[in-house]
Every structure is written in C-alpha cells, then in structure tokens.
Design a protein around this motif. Sequence first.
Motif, PDB file in Angstrom:
ATOM      1  N   ASN A   3       0.875  -1.167   0.012  1.00  0.00           N
ATOM      2  CA  ASN A   3       0.118  -0.154  -0.177  1.00  0.00           C
ATOM      3  C   ASN A   3       0.862   1.027   0.077  1.00  0.00           C
ATOM      4  O   ASN A   3       1.812   1.544   0.766  1.00  0.00           O
ATOM      5  CB  ASN A   3      -0.878  -0.050   1.234  1.00  0.00           C
ATOM      6  CG  ASN A   3      -1.957  -1.164   1.281  1.00  0.00           C
ATOM      7  OD1 ASN A   3      -2.568  -1.415   0.260  1.00  0.00           O
ATOM      8  ND2 ASN A   3      -1.775  -2.121   2.184  1.00  0.00           N
ATOM      9  N   VAL A   5       1.118   5.499  -0.818  1.00  0.00           N
ATOM     10  CA  VAL A   5       0.672   7.016  -0.937  1.00  0.00           C
ATOM     11  C   VAL A   5       1.580   7.856  -1.740  1.00  0.00           C
ATOM     12  O   VAL A   5       2.620   7.749  -1.214  1.00  0.00           O
ATOM     13  CB  VAL A   5       0.483   7.662   0.426  1.00  0.00           C
ATOM     14  CG1 VAL A   5      -0.181   9.202   0.229  1.00  0.00           C
ATOM     15  CG2 VAL A   5      -0.883   6.811   1.408  1.00  0.00           C
ATOM     16  N   PHE A  84      -2.425   4.975  -3.216  1.00  0.00           N
ATOM     17  CA  PHE A  84      -3.582   6.099  -3.250  1.00  0.00           C
ATOM     18  C   PHE A  84      -2.811   7.581  -3.879  1.00  0.00           C
ATOM     19  O   PHE A  84      -1.621   7.785  -3.448  1.00  0.00           O
ATOM     20  CB  PHE A  84      -3.534   6.285  -1.643  1.00  0.00           C
ATOM     21  CG  PHE A  84      -4.449   5.360  -0.990  1.00  0.00           C
ATOM     22  CD1 PHE A  84      -5.683   5.323  -0.539  1.00  0.00           C
ATOM     23  CD2 PHE A  84      -3.541   4.044  -0.380  1.00  0.00           C
ATOM     24  CE1 PHE A  84      -6.564   4.214  -0.255  1.00  0.00           C
ATOM     25  CE2 PHE A  84      -4.256   3.066   0.230  1.00  0.00           C
ATOM     26  CZ  PHE A  84      -5.593   3.235   0.420  1.00  0.00           C
ATOM     27  N   ASP A  98      -5.422   5.578   8.277  1.00  0.00           N
ATOM     28  CA  ASP A  98      -4.854   4.651   9.076  1.00  0.00           C
ATOM     29  C   ASP A  98      -5.956   3.565   9.716  1.00  0.00           C
ATOM     30  O   ASP A  98      -5.579   2.253   9.851  1.00  0.00           O
ATOM     31  CB  ASP A  98      -3.864   5.236  10.075  1.00  0.00           C
ATOM     32  CG  ASP A  98      -2.381   5.481   9.558  1.00  0.00           C
ATOM     33  OD1 ASP A  98      -2.244   4.904   8.504  1.00  0.00           O
ATOM     34  OD2 ASP A  98      -1.645   6.157  10.299  1.00  0.00           O
ATOM     35  N   MET A 101      -7.507   1.387   7.401  1.00  0.00           N
ATOM     36  CA  MET A 101      -6.579   0.134   6.649  1.00  0.00           C
ATOM     37  C   MET A 101      -6.593  -0.897   7.965  1.00  0.00           C
ATOM     38  O   MET A 101      -6.444  -2.115   7.487  1.00  0.00           O
ATOM     39  CB  MET A 101      -5.196   0.687   6.318  1.00  0.00           C
ATOM     40  CG  MET A 101      -5.463   1.822   5.305  1.00  0.00           C
ATOM     41  SD  MET A 101      -5.909   1.116   3.630  1.00  0.00           S
ATOM     42  CE  MET A 101      -4.559   0.182   2.920  1.00  0.00           C
ATOM     43  N   HIS A 107      -1.870  -1.879   6.385  1.00  0.00           N
ATOM     44  CA  HIS A 107      -1.618  -0.501   6.626  1.00  0.00           C
ATOM     45  C   HIS A 107      -0.926   0.183   5.624  1.00  0.00           C
ATOM     46  O   HIS A 107      -0.389  -0.669   4.593  1.00  0.00           O
ATOM     47  CB  HIS A 107      -0.768  -0.353   7.981  1.00  0.00           C
ATOM     48  CG  HIS A 107       0.539  -1.235   7.879  1.00  0.00           C
ATOM     49  ND1 HIS A 107       0.672  -2.682   8.426  1.00  0.00           N
ATOM     50  CD2 HIS A 107       1.574  -0.631   7.591  1.00  0.00           C
ATOM     51  CE1 HIS A 107       1.940  -2.907   8.263  1.00  0.00           C
ATOM     52  NE2 HIS A 107       2.601  -1.845   7.761  1.00  0.00           N
ATOM     53  N   ILE A 108      -0.648   1.465   5.582  1.00  0.00           N
ATOM     54  CA  ILE A 108       0.241   2.105   4.640  1.00  0.00           C
ATOM     55  C   ILE A 108       1.680   1.722   4.800  1.00  0.00           C
ATOM     56  O   ILE A 108       1.962   1.973   5.821  1.00  0.00           O
ATOM     57  CB  ILE A 108       0.195   3.601   4.765  1.00  0.00           C
ATOM     58  CG1 ILE A 108      -1.579   4.121   4.387  1.00  0.00           C
ATOM     59  CG2 ILE A 108       0.878   4.494   3.555  1.00  0.00           C
ATOM     60  CD1 ILE A 108      -1.880   3.460   3.073  1.00  0.00           C
ATOM     61  N   MET A 111       4.923   6.562   2.165  1.00  0.00           N
ATOM     62  CA  MET A 111       4.553   7.834   1.166  1.00  0.00           C
ATOM     63  C   MET A 111       5.862   8.360   0.456  1.00  0.00           C
ATOM     64  O   MET A 111       6.645   8.323   0.817  1.00  0.00           O
ATOM     65  CB  MET A 111       3.933   8.984   2.291  1.00  0.00           C
ATOM     66  CG  MET A 111       3.808  10.293   1.515  1.00  0.00           C
ATOM     67  SD  MET A 111       3.735  11.783   2.380  1.00  0.00           S
ATOM     68  CE  MET A 111       1.735  11.606   2.287  1.00  0.00           C
ATOM     69  N   TYR A 161       3.833  11.144   8.187  1.00  0.00           N
ATOM     70  CA  TYR A 161       4.311   9.923   7.926  1.00  0.00           C
ATOM     71  C   TYR A 161       5.494   9.586   8.053  1.00  0.00           C
ATOM     72  O   TYR A 161       6.340   8.934   8.360  1.00  0.00           O
ATOM     73  CB  TYR A 161       4.184   9.645   6.184  1.00  0.00           C
ATOM     74  CG  TYR A 161       2.677   9.216   5.839  1.00  0.00           C
ATOM     75  CD1 TYR A 161       2.289   7.884   6.249  1.00  0.00           C
ATOM     76  CD2 TYR A 161       1.847  10.127   5.465  1.00  0.00           C
ATOM     77  CE1 TYR A 161       0.977   7.661   6.004  1.00  0.00           C
ATOM     78  CE2 TYR A 161       0.581   9.687   5.078  1.00  0.00           C
ATOM     79  CZ  TYR A 161       0.238   8.401   5.657  1.00  0.00           C
ATOM     80  OH  TYR A 161      -1.154   8.142   5.103  1.00  0.00           O
ATOM     81  N   LYS A 166       8.097   6.657   7.163  1.00  0.00           N
ATOM     82  CA  LYS A 166       7.428   5.987   6.044  1.00  0.00           C
ATOM     83  C   LYS A 166       7.543   7.268   4.876  1.00  0.00           C
ATOM     84  O   LYS A 166       6.901   7.045   3.581  1.00  0.00           O
ATOM     85  CB  LYS A 166       6.018   5.678   6.375  1.00  0.00           C
ATOM     86  CG  LYS A 166       5.661   4.419   7.261  1.00  0.00           C
ATOM     87  CD  LYS A 166       4.292   4.382   7.624  1.00  0.00           C
ATOM     88  CE  LYS A 166       4.078   3.117   8.156  1.00  0.00           C
ATOM     89  NZ  LYS A 166       2.509   2.902   8.390  1.00  0.00           N
TER      90      LYS A 166
END
Length: 207
Positions: A3, A5, A84, A98, A101, A107-108, A111, A161, A166
């Motif tokens: 996943n 972003v 995303f 979050d 998900m 989860h993410i 990014m 993030y 992330k």
Amino acid sequence: MLNIVLFGPPGAGKGTQSQKLIAQYNLVHLSTGDLLRAQITQGTELGLTAKKLMDEGLLVPDAVVIGMIGSALKDNPQAGGFIFDGFPRTVAQAESLDRLMTEHNTHIGCMIALEVQEEELVMRLLERGKTSNRPDDQDETKIRRRVTVYNTETAQVAGYYAAQNKFHALNGIGAIDDIFGQICGLIDQQKVAVPETPAAATKEVKA
C-alpha cells in the motif's frame, strides 16, 4: 500486500506515475479525484456538491472522501495492494485512513512525495487544461490557490508519515521513466510491502 501513498502538489505527475506503478506491482489505483469525477459525470448529489468545491479549488469534506475510499476497499477484497493518488490531503484524513486500513487488516507501507516548484506546476496544469476540460486546470488563479492549499495544509501530512519513518521525497522534474525508476528503487530498497496476514501466509506455503 503493498500500500503506497503517492504524494505531491497538483501537476506533480502523480497520475502518470500511478499508472506505471499499477502495472509494475499489480496494484489497485485509488484516486479520489477520479472517484469524484465519476460521481460528477453520473450527476449524483455528491457529484454536484463536489463539482462546486473542485471548481473553486477547494477540498471535499473528509467524511465524504473517507466513505468513498472505504467502499473502494470493500469492492476489491482480492487486491494485492493499493496506491493512493492525491489522498490523504490532511493529517485528519491520514489518521482516518490508518484506522480504515487497520479495519481491513493492513496498513500504509510508505508515502512517496514528488516535489515540483510552483511555476513548473502552473505551466503543466495550464497545458493540461487545454485537453482536460477541467475548469480548475484552465484558470491560473485557481491553480495557484490549489498549490497554496497544498503548501499550507496538505504538506503537513508529510510530517505525519515522517514520524512513522514512512516519508520519502523525490524530485518530480525529469524524464518520466527516470522518475519511475527512482520510485521503484525506493520501494524495493525500503521493502515497504505490508507483512502478510496469517491466512495469506498459509496459502502461500500450501502453494
């Protein structure tokens, strides 16, 4: 499950890179802009409300956007991952995403932000406006307002993030394939794939 972003101001190239990432990693593309424009095309009440806001360069209410994302996740239960595009745009949306998900046992992973200077963005969007038929791509004042909204509100999501280790920024100016290669390298090096659920892991072992 992977996943991602994909982040950046309007005109940064998120849509172009999203399509290439989808093909590379077999992801489902979730673009709130596309979802909203589909509602506009269908002439729904949500679409009419969204059109007025989008034409003014404003953001659609969080509850509406999160609801659409939730529906999209439910509609793709077998997806190997999601990308995303243009979402989340605020810290509140990131927090809601979050939670959403987590409800779907994932989860993410990261990014990735494409960074482009404002004058380049304005030039790109005005050029896109010649064929997109989008009013917000044809008015320089509205374009600059959208960039301002990004800089004053949306960019704060990067800090959210970053606090989770992330966030990764890349230069969004250059050859499309070169930028794509950098994104893929980052994804592969950082190993951002979400750990598999026990059920998925069991299925893989049996295979």
